[in-house]
Design an enzyme around this catalytic site. Structure first.
Site, PDB file in Angstrom:
ATOM      1  N   LYS A 186       0.801  -1.103  -0.153  1.00  0.00           N
ATOM      2  CA  LYS A 186       0.086  -0.073  -0.061  1.00  0.00           C
ATOM      3  C   LYS A 186       0.815   1.151  -0.137  1.00  0.00           C
ATOM      4  O   LYS A 186       0.577   2.117  -0.728  1.00  0.00           O
ATOM      5  CB  LYS A 186      -1.003  -0.017   1.147  1.00  0.00           C
ATOM      6  CG  LYS A 186      -2.062  -0.969   1.241  1.00  0.00           C
ATOM      7  CD  LYS A 186      -2.674  -1.140   2.437  1.00  0.00           C
ATOM      8  CE  LYS A 186      -3.815  -2.612   2.305  1.00  0.00           C
ATOM      9  NZ  LYS A 186      -4.544  -2.843   3.709  1.00  0.00           N
TER      10      LYS A 186
ATOM     11  N   GLN B 202      -4.566  -1.392   9.874  1.00  0.00           N
ATOM     12  CA  GLN B 202      -4.456  -2.593   9.325  1.00  0.00           C
ATOM     13  C   GLN B 202      -4.872  -3.697  10.377  1.00  0.00           C
ATOM     14  O   GLN B 202      -4.391  -3.758  11.338  1.00  0.00           O
ATOM     15  CB  GLN B 202      -3.016  -2.840   8.963  1.00  0.00           C
ATOM     16  CG  GLN B 202      -2.661  -3.986   8.307  1.00  0.00           C
ATOM     17  CD  GLN B 202      -3.119  -4.197   6.784  1.00  0.00           C
ATOM     18  OE1 GLN B 202      -3.327  -3.305   6.215  1.00  0.00           O
ATOM     19  NE2 GLN B 202      -3.849  -5.424   6.447  1.00  0.00           N
TER      20      GLN B 202
ATOM     21  N   ASP C  43     -10.968   2.810   4.201  1.00  0.00           N
ATOM     22  CA  ASP C  43     -11.432   1.287   4.113  1.00  0.00           C
ATOM     23  C   ASP C  43     -12.998   1.245   3.526  1.00  0.00           C
ATOM     24  O   ASP C  43     -13.102  -0.021   3.181  1.00  0.00           O
ATOM     25  CB  ASP C  43     -11.188   0.392   5.327  1.00  0.00           C
ATOM     26  CG  ASP C  43      -9.836  -0.598   4.736  1.00  0.00           C
ATOM     27  OD1 ASP C  43      -9.421  -0.778   3.883  1.00  0.00           O
ATOM     28  OD2 ASP C  43      -9.200  -0.946   6.008  1.00  0.00           O
TER      29      ASP C  43
END
Ligand code: NAP
Length: 289
Positions: A54, A98, A121
């Site tokens: 990412k 995460q 997200d």
């Protein structure tokens, strides 16, 4: 005839290029780069690889990527503090925590500390709720968005089609079914209790496998000419393996996404798009404020 193999890697690369151009415009207009803050806590090796990928994609596309790596022994309060810092920071547009977090941490509390307007997200209950109500929120879950983009850019007809999604997780199956419904497909969501899965799946013009069981979907699950999207990723000694048995399905399907190189690369591209969308909404709020 055999299936057209959908090149997710190539499609993701063109999306990242499009985003990089939009990031340049954003940066010129706002005098700052769109910011993505990521919290990586713990020592899960897969998480470290995901975050590294990412970061690389975000850096290349011109985002201001901030990585916070609290110690694996961090408490819920410490993580809430870190997330709170990112929430208060006006140069951070999107935040991503995460997962999984270490066991001692209240994962829900930390994830829910990210407000909907910084939810990179697309998992925040407000954004998810909008999706469930049939509206498009600013951000939605990246993998499902990535699958929709693969369909769109491969000219797979969605409106009016029968779509079957196997898997009902919050991360993939459920948002996928909502996005397909939004795009006017007639959607069936399957799971481990579905009776005669193969018969249900054979009704699909678009079949999405988000199960996590390598090679489970075979020709007997696929209507001739159907588009088969393989979301599954299972690491094995010989590399990652999808939910679809490619050798069996490729001669039957009309389109097929490979693993690797199908859905996987799309997830990060759509994370960047989510972050840019948050940054643009943020900039628009500042203008009207
Ligand atoms: P998950 O939370 O474990 O959900 C799996 C789903 O599959 C559940 O809804 C489960 O049903 C269903 N299922 C399990 N066995 C089944 C069976 N025999 N027949 C029918 N349905 C069955 O997994 P997930 O997070 O959604 O991920 C699914 C897969 O996608 C995994 O391989 C994951 O690694 C991969 N993934 C890929 C990406 C990407 O970027 N490409 C992103 C996220 C996930 P129940 O609800 O009844 O248990």
């Amino acid at each position: 005839v055999s299936a057209t193999i959908i090149d997710g890697k190539g499609i993701a690369a063109s999306i990242r290029e499009e985003i990089a151009a939009q990031v340049r415009t954003f940066t010129e207009r706002n005098g700052r780069r769109p910011g993505l803050g990521v919290v990586l806590c713990g020592d899960d090796p897969a998480s470290a690889v995901y975050v590294r990928n990412k970061q690389r994609a975000a850096d290349r596309a011109g985002f201001d990527f901030r990585l916070l790596t609290p110690d694996a022994s961090a408490s819920t309060a410490q993580l809430l503090d870190l997330v709170g810092g990112l929430v208060a920071d006006d140069t951070v547009d999107g935040i991503l925590v995460q997962l999984p977090l270490p066991r001692q941490v209240d994962q829900d509390a930390v994830v829910n500390a990210v407000p909907p307007e910084k939810d990179a997200d697309g998992f925040h209950p407000y954004n998810f709720g909008q999706l469930a109500e049939g509206r498009m929120p600013v951000t939605a879950p990246c993998t499902a968005l990535g699958c929709m983009e693969l369909l769109r850019r491969s000219d797979v007809p969605v409106s009016g089609s029968n779509a079957v999604v196997i898997g009902r997780s919050t991360t993939v199956g459920r948002p996928m079914a909502l996005l397909l419904t939004h795009a006017d497909a007639t959607v069936t969501m399957c799971h481990s209790k579905t009776r005669d899965l193969a018969a249900v799946a054979r009704n699909a013009d678009i079949l999405v496998a988000a199960i996590g069981r390598p090679g489970m979907i075979t020709a007997g699950h696929v209507k001739p000419g159907a588009c088969v999207i393989d979301v599954g990723i299972t690491p094995t000694e010989s590399g990652v393996v999808g939910d679809v048995d490619r050798a069996s399905v490729e001669p039957v399907a009309g389109w097929l996404t490979p693993v690797p190189g199908g859905v996987g690369p799309m997830t990060i591209a759509l994370l960047l798009r989510n972050t840019l969308a948050l940054a643009e909404a943020h900039a628009a709020r500042r203008v009207t404020a």
